[in-house]
Scaffold this active site. Sequence first.
Site, PDB file in Angstrom:
ATOM      1  N   ARG A 171       0.947  -1.224   0.002  1.00  0.00           N
ATOM      2  CA  ARG A 171      -0.108   0.023  -0.153  1.00  0.00           C
ATOM      3  C   ARG A 171       0.803   1.190  -0.093  1.00  0.00           C
ATOM      4  NH1 ARG A 171       0.004   1.261   5.326  1.00  0.00           N
ATOM      5  NH2 ARG A 171       1.116  -0.146   6.587  1.00  0.00           N
ATOM      6  N   ARG A 175      -1.691  10.853   2.258  1.00  0.00           N
ATOM      7  CA  ARG A 175      -2.216  11.552   3.375  1.00  0.00           C
ATOM      8  C   ARG A 175      -3.069  12.305   2.651  1.00  0.00           C
ATOM      9  NH1 ARG A 175       2.288  12.807   7.089  1.00  0.00           N
ATOM     10  NH2 ARG A 175       2.202  10.615   8.019  1.00  0.00           N
ATOM     11  N   ARG A 248      20.460  -6.181  -0.364  1.00  0.00           N
ATOM     12  CA  ARG A 248      20.893  -5.108  -0.966  1.00  0.00           C
ATOM     13  C   ARG A 248      21.697  -4.407  -0.166  1.00  0.00           C
ATOM     14  NH1 ARG A 248      20.669  -4.440  -6.070  1.00  0.00           N
ATOM     15  NH2 ARG A 248      20.493  -2.111  -5.843  1.00  0.00           N
ATOM     16  N   ARG A 279      19.696   9.185  -2.393  1.00  0.00           N
ATOM     17  CA  ARG A 279      19.199  10.426  -1.644  1.00  0.00           C
ATOM     18  C   ARG A 279      20.633  11.036  -1.054  1.00  0.00           C
ATOM     19  NH1 ARG A 279      16.450   7.783   3.751  1.00  0.00           N
ATOM     20  NH2 ARG A 279      18.516   6.841   4.277  1.00  0.00           N
ATOM     21  N   GLU A 299      23.751   8.568  -1.056  1.00  0.00           N
ATOM     22  CA  GLU A 299      23.639   6.947  -0.817  1.00  0.00           C
ATOM     23  C   GLU A 299      23.334   6.455  -2.358  1.00  0.00           C
ATOM     24  OE1 GLU A 299      20.469   6.343   1.992  1.00  0.00           O
ATOM     25  OE2 GLU A 299      21.475   7.405   3.535  1.00  0.00           O
ATOM     26  N   TYR A 347      14.146  -7.365   8.302  1.00  0.00           N
ATOM     27  CA  TYR A 347      14.596  -5.809   8.511  1.00  0.00           C
ATOM     28  C   TYR A 347      13.683  -5.218   9.642  1.00  0.00           C
ATOM     29  CZ  TYR A 347      14.438  -0.626   8.619  1.00  0.00           C
ATOM     30  OH  TYR A 347      14.537   0.746   8.590  1.00  0.00           O
ATOM     31  N   ASP A 349      13.185  -1.916  12.319  1.00  0.00           N
ATOM     32  CA  ASP A 349      13.402  -0.545  12.796  1.00  0.00           C
ATOM     33  C   ASP A 349      13.903  -0.780  14.308  1.00  0.00           C
ATOM     34  OD1 ASP A 349      12.885   1.366  10.815  1.00  0.00           O
ATOM     35  OD2 ASP A 349      10.564   1.046  11.058  1.00  0.00           O
TER      36      ASP A 349
HETATM   37  P1  FAD Z   1      23.611  -4.340  13.793  1.00  0.00           P
HETATM   38  O1  FAD Z   1      23.308  -2.896  14.513  1.00  0.00           O
HETATM   39  O2  FAD Z   1      23.818  -4.559  12.422  1.00  0.00           O
HETATM   40  O3  FAD Z   1      24.458  -5.052  14.654  1.00  0.00           O
HETATM   41  C1  FAD Z   1      25.113  -6.158  14.520  1.00  0.00           C
HETATM   42  C2  FAD Z   1      26.641  -6.343  14.824  1.00  0.00           C
HETATM   43  O4  FAD Z   1      27.263  -7.485  14.679  1.00  0.00           O
HETATM   44  C3  FAD Z   1      27.366  -5.292  13.623  1.00  0.00           C
HETATM   45  O5  FAD Z   1      27.949  -4.142  14.430  1.00  0.00           O
HETATM   46  C4  FAD Z   1      28.587  -6.371  13.082  1.00  0.00           C
HETATM   47  O6  FAD Z   1      29.657  -5.687  12.966  1.00  0.00           O
HETATM   48  C5  FAD Z   1      28.489  -7.325  14.301  1.00  0.00           C
HETATM   49  N1  FAD Z   1      28.864  -8.444  13.629  1.00  0.00           N
HETATM   50  C6  FAD Z   1      28.409  -9.115  12.399  1.00  0.00           C
HETATM   51  N2  FAD Z   1      28.902 -10.393  12.638  1.00  0.00           N
HETATM   52  C7  FAD Z   1      30.202 -10.583  13.289  1.00  0.00           C
HETATM   53  C8  FAD Z   1      31.116 -11.648  13.552  1.00  0.00           C
HETATM   54  N3  FAD Z   1      31.202 -12.507  12.827  1.00  0.00           N
HETATM   55  N4  FAD Z   1      31.756 -11.138  14.607  1.00  0.00           N
HETATM   56  C9  FAD Z   1      31.824 -10.095  15.424  1.00  0.00           C
HETATM   57  N5  FAD Z   1      30.826  -9.177  15.166  1.00  0.00           N
HETATM   58  C10 FAD Z   1      29.888  -9.322  14.007  1.00  0.00           C
HETATM   59  N6  FAD Z   1      15.548   2.072  11.828  1.00  0.00           N
HETATM   60  C11 FAD Z   1      14.984   3.089  12.688  1.00  0.00           C
HETATM   61  O7  FAD Z   1      14.271   2.928  13.406  1.00  0.00           O
HETATM   62  N7  FAD Z   1      14.824   4.147  11.880  1.00  0.00           N
HETATM   63  C12 FAD Z   1      15.620   4.548  10.670  1.00  0.00           C
HETATM   64  O8  FAD Z   1      15.619   5.580  10.335  1.00  0.00           O
HETATM   65  C13 FAD Z   1      16.516   3.449  10.089  1.00  0.00           C
HETATM   66  N8  FAD Z   1      17.359   3.757   8.972  1.00  0.00           N
HETATM   67  C14 FAD Z   1      17.832   2.740   8.486  1.00  0.00           C
HETATM   68  C15 FAD Z   1      18.659   2.995   7.582  1.00  0.00           C
HETATM   69  C16 FAD Z   1      19.411   2.051   6.984  1.00  0.00           C
HETATM   70  C17 FAD Z   1      20.402   2.304   5.725  1.00  0.00           C
HETATM   71  C18 FAD Z   1      19.418   0.744   7.422  1.00  0.00           C
HETATM   72  C19 FAD Z   1      20.205  -0.531   6.754  1.00  0.00           C
HETATM   73  C20 FAD Z   1      18.741   0.588   8.465  1.00  0.00           C
HETATM   74  C21 FAD Z   1      17.891   1.418   9.132  1.00  0.00           C
HETATM   75  N9  FAD Z   1      17.279   1.325  10.346  1.00  0.00           N
HETATM   76  C22 FAD Z   1      16.357   2.274  10.934  1.00  0.00           C
HETATM   77  C23 FAD Z   1      17.303  -0.102  11.079  1.00  0.00           C
HETATM   78  C24 FAD Z   1      18.448  -0.085  11.938  1.00  0.00           C
HETATM   79  O9  FAD Z   1      19.736   0.144  11.374  1.00  0.00           O
HETATM   80  C25 FAD Z   1      18.432  -1.615  12.863  1.00  0.00           C
HETATM   81  O10 FAD Z   1      17.267  -1.590  13.598  1.00  0.00           O
HETATM   82  C26 FAD Z   1      19.447  -1.776  13.754  1.00  0.00           C
HETATM   83  O11 FAD Z   1      20.739  -1.304  13.590  1.00  0.00           O
HETATM   84  C27 FAD Z   1      19.425  -3.466  14.177  1.00  0.00           C
HETATM   85  O12 FAD Z   1      20.458  -3.590  15.282  1.00  0.00           O
HETATM   86  P2  FAD Z   1      21.027  -5.002  15.222  1.00  0.00           P
HETATM   87  O13 FAD Z   1      21.778  -4.962  16.624  1.00  0.00           O
HETATM   88  O14 FAD Z   1      20.131  -6.004  15.035  1.00  0.00           O
HETATM   89  O15 FAD Z   1      22.162  -4.994  14.103  1.00  0.00           O
END
Ligand code: FAD
Length: 366
Positions: A171, A175, A248, A279, A299, A347, A349
Amino acid sequence: MKYDYLIVGAGLFGSVFAYEAHKRGKSCLVIDKRDHIAGNVYCEEIEGINVHKYGAHIFHTSNKKIWEYINQFAEFNNYINSPIAVYKDELYNLPFNMNTFSKMWGIKTPQEAKAIIAKQIEELHITEPRNLEEQALSLAGTDVYEKLIKGYTEKQWGRPCSELPSFIIKRLPFRFTYNNNYFNDRYQGIPIGGYTKIVGKMLDGIEVKTGTDYFQFKKDKPDIARKIVFTGMIDEYFGYRLGALEYRSVRFETEVLDTDNYQGNAVVNYTDREIPYTRIIEHKHFEFGTQEKTVISREYSSEWKVGMEPYYPVNNEQNNQLFEKYRELAEKENNVIFGGRLGNYKYYDMDKVIESALETVDREFR
Ligand code: FAD
């Protein structure tokens, strides 16, 4: 066994888990292969500006409990995300709202906007959309699709909308009010001082080793902890034995400019196909910065290959089925908890990843 938990990944999932486990008297070691904490929400200070190194991050949630939880670690400012879209030499407000429609068609009322959209949709005679192009056209009509959706989506996915599956757009956030707030959530903002500080506070008093890859580390110290919390890629954990899950990726081109204000807004989307980036982020505007210089990041969406930085999971049927098989393997793995965006191939947030970490904590310590 030196620690109760070895936490792989100092992103939000790993850090929330570590904070909660530490609070309950458990000993934790957090490792991350990057040379810094905070995972993808990491901010690097350049010219006194918090630069969102892995893409712009705006915190938004409707979950009061999560909002209060994150506010323990930082005060948030009153930033409201209101992106601008540039299509050739035209400029529009996002999300699609009365400001957008008024600019596009020179109209004033919601009734006029609805009538134009409905007429455009009707003229297309699309009954069963066969691809993303037909799906978007049948939801938005020709003008909004051609000017604001087509080019941007094609750059994001690296192929024509007519070759993309329709499920990508279920969707569209239309707005019919003059409201440029991108999110509908109750709470929104940017942490004052940046996200890295939040994670620093979560990890305060906990042993952290950055620049440490789990797969190398476990060879040297296989029995260092009673349990592992793994927030890296689930397929990598299993040596890609069933194949690699697809992502991606995004490439960031960051530049310091000798001007105090480059584009007048934090987020500007480029929606025509000819401009190669999707962007431009001007980081200072997230924090109403008054520095003399500015930092921008262009980006570029890109194809992903094993070894590159994974950003967005491609949750099509094939990848979801593959993930299910990895999940079954993960369930059999004793004393390992898989979590976060890479561990769950999802994915999330920020609010959702915190919620998921807190649910894991509840299950682990009930
Ligand atoms: P991560 O932050 O990726 O942490 C995982 C960590 O594990 C990483 O630091 C990595 O280095 C480490 N790791 C992986 N493999 C290994 C290994 N083998 N050994 C040691 N360390 C390792 N959310 C929002 O709410 N608002 C937003 O505006 C928003 N914008 C975004 C924009 C982009 C481009 C992207 C991609 C995401 C966005 N998000 C946003 C989502 C947000 O980034 C995630 O919710 C959050 O970062 C997830 O946290 P995480 O701990 O799961 O993963």
